[in-house]
Structure formats: structure tokens, C-alpha cells
Motif scaffolding. Structure first.
Motif, mmCIF file in Angstrom:
data_model
loop_
_atom_site.group_PDB
_atom_site.id
_atom_site.type_symbol
_atom_site.label_atom_id
_atom_site.label_comp_id
_atom_site.label_asym_id
_atom_site.label_seq_id
_atom_site.Cartn_x
_atom_site.Cartn_y
_atom_site.Cartn_z
ATOM 1 N N ALA A 17 16.623 49.558 92.936
ATOM 2 C CA ALA A 17 15.236 48.708 92.668
ATOM 3 C C ALA A 17 14.140 48.216 93.166
ATOM 4 O O ALA A 17 13.854 48.286 93.129
ATOM 5 C CB ALA A 17 16.350 46.605 92.127
ATOM 6 N N ILE A 18 15.264 48.506 94.742
ATOM 7 C CA ILE A 18 13.838 49.155 95.831
ATOM 8 C C ILE A 18 12.673 50.324 95.638
ATOM 9 O O ILE A 18 12.388 50.287 95.845
ATOM 10 C CB ILE A 18 14.229 48.893 97.003
ATOM 11 N N PHE A 19 13.578 51.355 94.813
ATOM 12 C CA PHE A 19 12.791 51.957 94.504
ATOM 13 C C PHE A 19 12.055 52.241 93.363
ATOM 14 O O PHE A 19 12.692 51.219 92.238
ATOM 15 C CB PHE A 19 14.119 53.576 93.581
ATOM 16 N N PRO A 20 11.222 52.569 93.350
ATOM 17 C CA PRO A 20 10.215 52.777 91.077
ATOM 18 C C PRO A 20 10.845 53.945 90.691
ATOM 19 O O PRO A 20 11.111 54.577 91.155
ATOM 20 C CB PRO A 20 8.160 53.484 92.025
ATOM 21 N N LEU A 79 25.943 62.039 86.557
ATOM 22 C CA LEU A 79 25.247 61.115 86.028
ATOM 23 C C LEU A 79 26.272 60.154 84.896
ATOM 24 O O LEU A 79 25.485 59.285 84.820
ATOM 25 C CB LEU A 79 24.201 62.457 84.722
ATOM 26 N N VAL A 80 27.378 61.084 84.671
ATOM 27 C CA VAL A 80 28.195 60.557 83.376
ATOM 28 C C VAL A 80 28.770 59.251 84.441
ATOM 29 O O VAL A 80 28.603 58.078 83.868
ATOM 30 C CB VAL A 80 29.211 60.962 82.835
ATOM 31 N N ARG A 81 28.503 59.198 85.221
ATOM 32 C CA ARG A 81 29.577 58.733 86.065
ATOM 33 C C ARG A 81 29.001 57.811 86.677
ATOM 34 O O ARG A 81 29.052 56.309 86.637
ATOM 35 C CB ARG A 81 30.110 59.431 87.532
ATOM 36 N N ALA A 82 27.452 58.036 87.442
ATOM 37 C CA ALA A 82 26.746 56.909 87.507
ATOM 38 C C ALA A 82 26.137 56.032 86.317
ATOM 39 O O ALA A 82 25.637 54.877 86.562
ATOM 40 C CB ALA A 82 25.328 57.701 88.100
ATOM 41 N N GLU A 83 26.341 56.634 85.359
ATOM 42 C CA GLU A 83 25.565 55.394 84.161
ATOM 43 C C GLU A 83 26.757 54.614 83.884
ATOM 44 O O GLU A 83 26.750 53.454 83.502
ATOM 45 C CB GLU A 83 25.869 56.686 82.746
ATOM 46 N N ARG A 84 28.387 54.376 84.350
ATOM 47 C CA ARG A 84 29.042 53.662 84.243
ATOM 48 C C ARG A 84 29.303 52.342 85.218
ATOM 49 O O ARG A 84 29.641 51.416 85.246
ATOM 50 C CB ARG A 84 30.260 53.819 84.297
ATOM 51 N N THR A 85 28.239 53.066 86.619
ATOM 52 C CA THR A 85 27.990 51.996 87.120
ATOM 53 C C THR A 85 27.090 50.505 87.285
ATOM 54 O O THR A 85 27.120 49.642 88.053
ATOM 55 C CB THR A 85 27.373 52.379 88.892
ATOM 56 N N LYS A 119 24.257 48.353 84.428
ATOM 57 C CA LYS A 119 22.987 48.079 83.458
ATOM 58 C C LYS A 119 21.933 48.646 83.917
ATOM 59 O O LYS A 119 21.146 49.687 83.516
ATOM 60 C CB LYS A 119 22.735 46.350 83.424
ATOM 61 N N LEU A 120 21.624 48.479 85.450
ATOM 62 C CA LEU A 120 19.985 49.262 85.799
ATOM 63 C C LEU A 120 20.200 50.664 85.530
ATOM 64 O O LEU A 120 18.903 51.536 85.345
ATOM 65 C CB LEU A 120 20.120 48.165 87.451
ATOM 66 N N GLN A 141 22.079 52.635 84.222
ATOM 67 C CA GLN A 141 22.427 53.400 82.427
ATOM 68 C C GLN A 141 21.435 53.806 81.662
ATOM 69 O O GLN A 141 21.674 54.679 80.727
ATOM 70 C CB GLN A 141 22.965 51.803 81.783
ATOM 71 N N LEU A 142 20.021 53.130 81.826
ATOM 72 C CA LEU A 142 18.877 53.953 81.362
ATOM 73 C C LEU A 142 18.901 55.096 81.248
ATOM 74 O O LEU A 142 18.442 55.563 80.655
ATOM 75 C CB LEU A 142 17.428 52.384 80.725
ATOM 76 N N PHE A 143 18.977 54.684 83.067
ATOM 77 C CA PHE A 143 17.550 56.008 83.089
ATOM 78 C C PHE A 143 18.855 57.320 82.828
ATOM 79 O O PHE A 143 18.443 58.514 82.733
ATOM 80 C CB PHE A 143 17.707 55.941 85.248
ATOM 81 N N CYS A 144 20.416 56.761 83.501
ATOM 82 C CA CYS A 144 21.186 58.181 83.462
ATOM 83 C C CYS A 144 20.876 58.478 81.531
ATOM 84 O O CYS A 144 21.631 60.169 81.458
ATOM 85 C CB CYS A 144 22.286 57.475 83.391
ATOM 86 N N LEU A 145 21.049 57.981 80.756
ATOM 87 C CA LEU A 145 21.221 58.379 79.387
ATOM 88 C C LEU A 145 20.211 59.015 79.428
ATOM 89 O O LEU A 145 20.438 59.857 78.061
ATOM 90 C CB LEU A 145 21.703 56.634 79.021
ATOM 91 N N SER A 146 18.427 58.376 79.881
ATOM 92 C CA SER A 146 17.590 59.476 79.213
ATOM 93 C C SER A 146 17.891 60.511 79.959
ATOM 94 O O SER A 146 17.296 61.399 79.225
ATOM 95 C CB SER A 146 16.489 58.298 79.567
ATOM 96 N N GLU A 147 18.145 61.053 80.879
ATOM 97 C CA GLU A 147 18.453 62.154 81.601
ATOM 98 C C GLU A 147 19.541 62.933 81.056
ATOM 99 O O GLU A 147 19.409 64.035 80.775
ATOM 100 C CB GLU A 147 18.495 61.519 83.510
ATOM 101 N N ILE A 148 20.112 62.286 80.351
ATOM 102 C CA ILE A 148 21.374 63.158 79.468
ATOM 103 C C ILE A 148 20.668 63.908 78.596
ATOM 104 O O ILE A 148 21.421 65.033 77.889
ATOM 105 C CB ILE A 148 22.709 62.317 79.341
#
Length: 186
Positions: A4-7, A23-29, A31-32, A34-41
Motif C-alpha cells: 500500500a505504500i507503493f504507488p 504471479l499466480v502465487r502472489a495473486e493468492r496472498t 486482495k490488494l 490480486q487485482l494487479f496480478c490478474l491484470s498482469e496475467i
């Protein structure tokens, strides 16, 4: 580290450098994240980053799967299978299984390795000319296609009496495949 401290722009740039597995592992960590990882995938699928990553071995034919669409709700990637129908001949009308495998490209050597084996059943007594759609589902994949029993080809110019029966022919066409993110990240 709290993201949350990063833009958001910096978070997106960081995620561009992660392999799809991470990315798939980070997506599960969280909710914040998750959206970034799914859009990158989804971006990677649209730009062709997963192109030629997966393939299918069907009977004696091999084909590659092309990623088409990512569904962030079900977290699956839709693939199309560009292949000519495979013809399978058999002498007797009996139940049989067509051996198939999900293939994944190995980074070293660019060879495909079998990941998950499965079979497509051919039932006894299929009517000539009839097409039967099939869907095979496992926790690792979902396949869609069709199986058709073809009309026998007879050679009317040949007047010899054949002792063997005319072989039965089936046409197998796999049209689509869905893979969950867990299979892609494995």
C-alpha cells in the motif's frame, strides 16, 4: 513489506518482471495484490507470453495450444486447438480408449514433456455419420471436442472378394481447452 505504500504504477512495473509462476502465487496472498496480478496475467496472455507453452498429444498426433482469453472470475485460461481432425481406424466395433496427454514445453531444449495423461472413450455401436461432442474435465484441465464415426470408404472398381471386414474409421477433433492458473503455475 506493505504494498500500500507503493504507488500502483510501481507495483505494476514490479509485477512485469515476475515469472507467471510467481504471479499466480502472489495473486493468492492478498486482495490488494490480486487485482494487479490478474491484470498482469491477462496482459501477458493478450501479448502472447504463453504462446506455445502447452500442447496436446492425441493418439499419434501432436499440436500446440494457443491462449485465447483469460477469465479472472474462474481464474482459467481458454485455449484454442488448431488441428486437423485425426482419423482412427479399428477393425471391430468395440469400446476403446484413445490415449492423450497434456504437454508442456520444457525451458531447456524446447521439448514438450507430458504432464497429465487422459483418455477419450469411443463407445461401441456408434452410428455412421453421427458426431458426438465430448468434454473431459480434471482438476488440471478441461477439454472440448467431438468424435465422428465416418462412413466406410468402399472401392467399387475392385471386384475381389475381401475376407477381412472394412475397417471402421473415427474422426477426432479437439477444439478447445481450459487450464486453471494452478496448472499454468505448476
Amino acid at each position: 513489506m506493505d504494498l500500500a505504500i507503493f504507488p500502483p504504477e510501481i507495483t505494476q512495473i514490479i509485477l512485469e518482471y515476475l515469472p507467471i509462476k510467481d504471479l499466480v502465487r502472489a495473486e493468492r496472498t492478498s486482495k490488494l495484490l490480486q487485482l494487479f496480478c490478474l491484470s498482469e496475467i491477462e496482459r501477458r496472455i493478450k501479448t502472447g507470453a504463453l504462446k506455445d507453452e502447452f500442447g496436446l498429444l492425441i493418439h499419434i498426433g501432436q499440436t500446440t495450444a494457443q491462449p485465447q482469453q483469460f477469465d479472472p472470475i474462474t481464474k482459467t485460461v481458454q485455449y484454442i486447438i488448431p488441428m486437423d481432425p485425426i482419423t482412427i481406424n479399428t477393425m471391430y466395433d468395440h469400446r476403446r480408449h484413445i490415449q492423450c496427454s497434456l504437454l508442456r514445453k520444457q525451458l531447456i531444449g524446447n521439448k514438450y514433456l507430458s504432464q497429465h495423461g487422459f483418455t477419450i472413450p469411443v463407445e461401441k455401436g456408434m452410428v455412421e455419420g453421427k458426431t458426438i461432442p465430448f468434454a473431459i474435465q480434471d482438476k488440471h484441465y478441461q477439454l472440448d471436442g467431438s468424435l465422428t464415426r465416418m462412413e466406410p470408404v468402399t472401392n467399387k472398381s475392385s471386384k475381389k472378394l475381401s475376407l477381412a471386414p472394412t475397417p471402421l474409421s473415427y474422426s477426432l477433433q479437439v477444439t478447445g481447452m481450459r487450464l486453471p492458473l494452478s496448472t499454468i503455475a505448476a
